[in-house]
Design a protein around this motif. Structure first.
Motif, PDB file in Angstrom:
ATOM      1  N   GLN A 107      65.603 102.488  60.088  1.00  0.00           N
ATOM      2  CA  GLN A 107      66.987 101.845  60.770  1.00  0.00           C
ATOM      3  C   GLN A 107      66.302 101.660  62.031  1.00  0.00           C
ATOM      4  OE1 GLN A 107      70.176 105.096  61.914  1.00  0.00           O
ATOM      5  NE2 GLN A 107      70.057 105.189  58.864  1.00  0.00           N
ATOM      6  N   TYR A 108      65.219 102.133  63.279  1.00  0.00           N
ATOM      7  CA  TYR A 108      64.924 101.722  64.190  1.00  0.00           C
ATOM      8  C   TYR A 108      64.324 100.523  63.890  1.00  0.00           C
ATOM      9  CZ  TYR A 108      62.468 101.631  68.498  1.00  0.00           C
ATOM     10  OH  TYR A 108      61.442 101.543  70.084  1.00  0.00           O
ATOM     11  N   LEU A 109      63.284 100.455  63.196  1.00  0.00           N
ATOM     12  CA  LEU A 109      61.947  99.552  62.323  1.00  0.00           C
ATOM     13  C   LEU A 109      62.873  98.186  62.328  1.00  0.00           C
ATOM     14  CD1 LEU A 109      59.324 101.452  60.771  1.00  0.00           C
ATOM     15  CD2 LEU A 109      58.951 100.961  63.118  1.00  0.00           C
ATOM     16  N   LEU A 110      63.947  98.408  61.413  1.00  0.00           N
ATOM     17  CA  LEU A 110      65.183  96.561  61.339  1.00  0.00           C
ATOM     18  C   LEU A 110      65.258  96.510  62.422  1.00  0.00           C
ATOM     19  CD1 LEU A 110      66.131  97.950  58.373  1.00  0.00           C
ATOM     20  CD2 LEU A 110      64.273  96.569  58.244  1.00  0.00           C
ATOM     21  N   GLN A 111      65.269  96.120  63.432  1.00  0.00           N
ATOM     22  CA  GLN A 111      65.306  96.199  64.756  1.00  0.00           C
ATOM     23  C   GLN A 111      64.807  95.142  65.036  1.00  0.00           C
ATOM     24  OE1 GLN A 111      68.403  98.486  68.353  1.00  0.00           O
ATOM     25  NE2 GLN A 111      67.534 100.535  66.952  1.00  0.00           N
ATOM     26  N   ALA A 112      62.955  95.240  64.709  1.00  0.00           N
ATOM     27  CA  ALA A 112      61.979  94.317  65.023  1.00  0.00           C
ATOM     28  C   ALA A 112      62.301  93.254  65.300  1.00  0.00           C
ATOM     29  CB  ALA A 112      61.090  94.684  65.326  1.00  0.00           C
ATOM     30  N   PRO A 113      63.129  92.738  63.908  1.00  0.00           N
ATOM     31  CA  PRO A 113      62.629  91.672  63.220  1.00  0.00           C
ATOM     32  C   PRO A 113      63.774  90.677  64.631  1.00  0.00           C
ATOM     33  CG  PRO A 113      62.737  92.108  61.883  1.00  0.00           C
ATOM     34  CD  PRO A 113      62.848  93.343  62.805  1.00  0.00           C
TER      35      PRO A 113
END
Length: 732
Positions: free
Chosen positions: A625-631
């Motif tokens: 959930q946190y990493l998918l904010q990167a894009p």
């Protein structure tokens, strides 16, 4: 002569004959006593009589006609003479069968007296030259002489016999008539009565009110109102069917060529009489009144219902529409839940007169209809309107052919909006240029998902320990699998990327290397766990399953294509459910568009809880959930244009392909799928459009993704974020 015989006129010639036997007025006895020979006198009298008859015959021949009265008198005299001869036993002269000789040459002989005993008296006869041949006298020894009877006259018919024959004939007629009456009234009475009733009987349907389709707030998306149906009894139609069809065509909105065969066909293919056939259903009451004014007994105007879709194209591809003679559902939710919505039709049967009017006091039977049930959806009409508006604008701006967008509740799996374009007016569903307008692209269009599929690889890599959330790895610019070279769109050269960097830049090479660590069998298991390769069961008719490659079918290029979302197809709703599982802390929840069902009496039928299953651990899900904010948040991210002020969004862009007739069509399918808010996910938003001219997922659908999230979060009252967006180090 008997008393029954009528009196006969006296023949004048009878006196002359008597005088033959009584000359000079004396009787035969007196002449015998006196011994006087009267033979000469008698012969003279006969000669005079013969001469007189000859003169009469000559006179008649000269005049050419014979006195009919005289002829009748002669015939009567002859009959009288013969009767007296029979009574007295006098022997008549011998006669021949041939025609008698002329009277001028015929001689008559004196008859010999015959005794009452029947014997002939022996007397000497004297012949003269003028006397014709006489019968030879019989001797006493010969006995009685048989008298030859004269031919009898035709026997008159018997009145009694005629009466008996007439009575017998009448009796035969009465028996035959009675037998036929018994057959009609006793033996075959039931059959004839049924046939007569069938000719008078008319059965008309009583359509059941179709249930309404409601949104989650109780707003009616589709419902029925009172209307009329127009039907025909071909056997009672007056006038020419072609002329009647021409009158009805503009009123019913149909071609006259379509109406005329229905009116003119009086029998079915099996030879049964057609007494009822629909011409049109759901017409306005005003139109029904106009048709009633035609006063044609063959036309039937009955109570019906008409489907109303107040939103017209609002969720039309999801709702579908009704049609046909029975008003059944043909597409969408109307078709999928047709049995629940339609209810049970009733019917009324009654006898009609020749003029088409019901016969008072005759047979009448009514079976009331049972109304249909309501269906309440999870769709929010207001949100649906905004999502549909944003999608149509995106398709227009990028010259896309089709597209779909949806909003899903993360925890319940409820679909809050499902938009599809191109669309149509569900209130007039048949006015479309192509049947493609009826298609729900969110559940029925299968495409290569592209990079939005990479979320499965990242989740499996974290779950299987191939990489840590803050881990890094060497990522080259290209990689070869089979005979295919794969490369990263973002030019980074040979660099070390963090997991956040691989996700942000949507690195194909980094994803393929993570898939190699997972293995094809394990990757296939995660694909199945996330719902690929099977329908979601959301409740929409015609949902597609997509194509999922099994490990044994992989080729050399599959090791590079499958991880990055190729060599397989999926629907956008399958991808939305995948990201919802990540947002729901690793628990997959089956999507649904049905909130609950409502029976006709108002009883609420609660739905079963949706199917759920854990796919990844809560820890892995929260890390992702946190990493998918990167894009969206990272500077090198592919979804930078989706960044939303005051809210933290998480998601992934994708660029896939569309296969048409076994080959990839030009252009690509641009997608963006994610959830918000990232720190406490509530809603999943998915947008996908096919752009023949090409375009990336972020650049094409990023703006739509942001606008839908912005409206949904504000509409449902989600509080804005209180912390700044995270900062990602994409380089190792």
């Amino acid at each position: 002569m008997t008393e029954a015989d009528p009196p006969r006129r006296r023949d004048p010639s009878s006196i002359s004959r008597a005088r033959r036997y009584t000359p000079r007025g004396r009787t035969v006895r007196e002449a015998a006593e006196a011994g006087e020979d009267n033979r000469a006198r008698e012969n003279g009298a006969r000669d005079r009589e013969a001469a007189r008859r000859e003169r009469n015959r000559a006179a008649q021949q000269e005049s050419g006609t014979e006195d009919l009265a005289a002829k009748r008198r002669r015939e009567a005299a002859a009959r009288s003479r013969e009767r007296r001869q029979r009574e007295t036993g006098e022997i008549p002269e011998a006669r021949t069968e041939s025609r008698p000789a002329p009277q001028s040459t015929r001689r008559t002989a004196r008859s010999e007296p015959v005794r009452r005993t029947g014997t002939v008296r022996s007397t000497a006869t004297r012949r003269t030259e003028n006397v014709g041949p006489q019968r030879r006298p019989l001797s006493r020894e010969t006995g009685p002489v048989a008298v030859k009877p004269l031919p009898r006259l035709p026997k008159l018919g018997s009145p009694r016999r005629r009466l008996r024959m007439a009575a017998a004939f009448v009796m035969i007629l009465l028996v035959l008539s009675g037998t036929r009456l018994i057959q009609l009234q006793v033996t075959d009475s039931a059959a004839y009565a049924a046939e007569a009733l069938n000719q008078r009987l008319t059965t008309e349907p009583l359509p059941a009110e179709r249930g309404a389709i409601l949104d989650r707030n109780g707003n009616r998306l589709a419902y029925s109102i009172e209307s009329n149906y127009i039907a025909v009894d071909p056997g009672m139609v007056e006038g020419d069917p072609a002329e009647l069809a021409a009158l009805l065509a503009p009123l019913l909105g149909r071609k006259a060529s379509e109406i005329e065969p229905i009116i003119a066909t009086k029998e079915s293919a099996q030879g049964d009489a057609i007494r009822f056939a629909y011409l049109q259903r759901g017409v306005d009451i005003a139109v029904g009144n106009q048709i009633e004014d035609l006063k044609n007994p063959g036309l039937i105007v009955g109570d019906d219902e008409r489907r109303v879709v107040p939103g017209h194209d609002l969720a039309a591809n999801l709702l579908g529409f009704t049609g046909g003679d029975q008003g059944e559902g043909l597409t969408g939710m109307e078709a999928e839940y047709d049995e629940w919505l339609r209810g049970t039709d009733g019917e009324v049967s009654y006898e009609r007169s020749q003029s088409g009017q019901p016969i008072p006091g005759a047979f009448y039977r009514e079976e009331p209809p049972e109304p249909g049930n309501d269906l309440q959806l999870t769709i929010d009409a207001d949100l649906q309107f905004q999502v549909q508006k944003i999608l149509e604008q995106t398709v227009t701006d990028h010259d896309a052919t089709f597209g779909s967008a949806m909003v899903m509740d993360v925890h319940s799996g409820e679909m809050l909006a499902m938009a599809s374009t191109p669309t149509y007016d569900a209130a007039n569903p048949f006015e479309v240029d192509s049947d493609e307008a009826y298609r729900d692209y969110g559940t029925q269009a299968t495409v290569d998902p592209g990079s939005i599929h990479k979320a499965i690889v990242f989740a499996a890599a974290l779950e299987e320990g191939c990489i840590t959330p803050d881990g890094t790895m060497q990522v080259d610019q290209t990689i070869t699998k089979g005979d295919q070279e794969y490369h990263d769109t973002y030019q980074h050269g040979d660099a070390v990327l963090s997991l956040a960097g691989i996700i942000a830049q949507s690195s194909n090479v980094g994803t393929i290397e993570l898939a190699d660590c997972i293995g094809k069998e394990k990757l296939y298991e995660y694909q199945r766990a996330f719902g690929l390769g099977e329908i979601t069961g959301v409740g929409v008719a015609g949902e597609a399953t997509g194509i999922l490659q099994e490990p044994e079918n992989w080729s050399g290029t599959s090791y590079g294509s499958v991880p990055i979302g190729h060599e397989g197809t999926a629907t956008i709703i399958q991808m939305a459910a995948l990201y919802a599982a990540i947002a729901n802390d690793g628990v997959y929840v089956q999507p649904t568009v049905i909130d609950h069902k409502i029976e006709a009496d108002g009883t609420v039928v609660e739905q079963e809880e949706p199917e759920t299953r854990r796919v990844i651990s809560t820890e892995t899900a929260q890390q992702l959930q946190y990493l998918l904010q990167a894009p969206i948040a990272a500077e090198t991210g592919t979804g930078r244009n989706a960044e939303l002020e005051n809210y933290h969004l998480a998601g992934k862009t994708g660029t896939g392909g569309l296969v048409v007739d076994g080959e990839y069509a030009p252009g690509n399918v641009a997608s963006f799928v994610g959830f918000a808010p990232a720190e406490d996910p509530q809603y999943v938003v998915a947008v996908s459009v096919y752009v023949p001219g090409g375009g990336g997922g972020g650049s094409t659908t990023g703006e739509a993704f942001k606008e839908i999230n912005e409206f949904a979060l504000g509409y449902f009252g989600v509080r804005p974020a209180t912390t700044p967006p995270p900062v990602f180090d994409v380089w190792g």
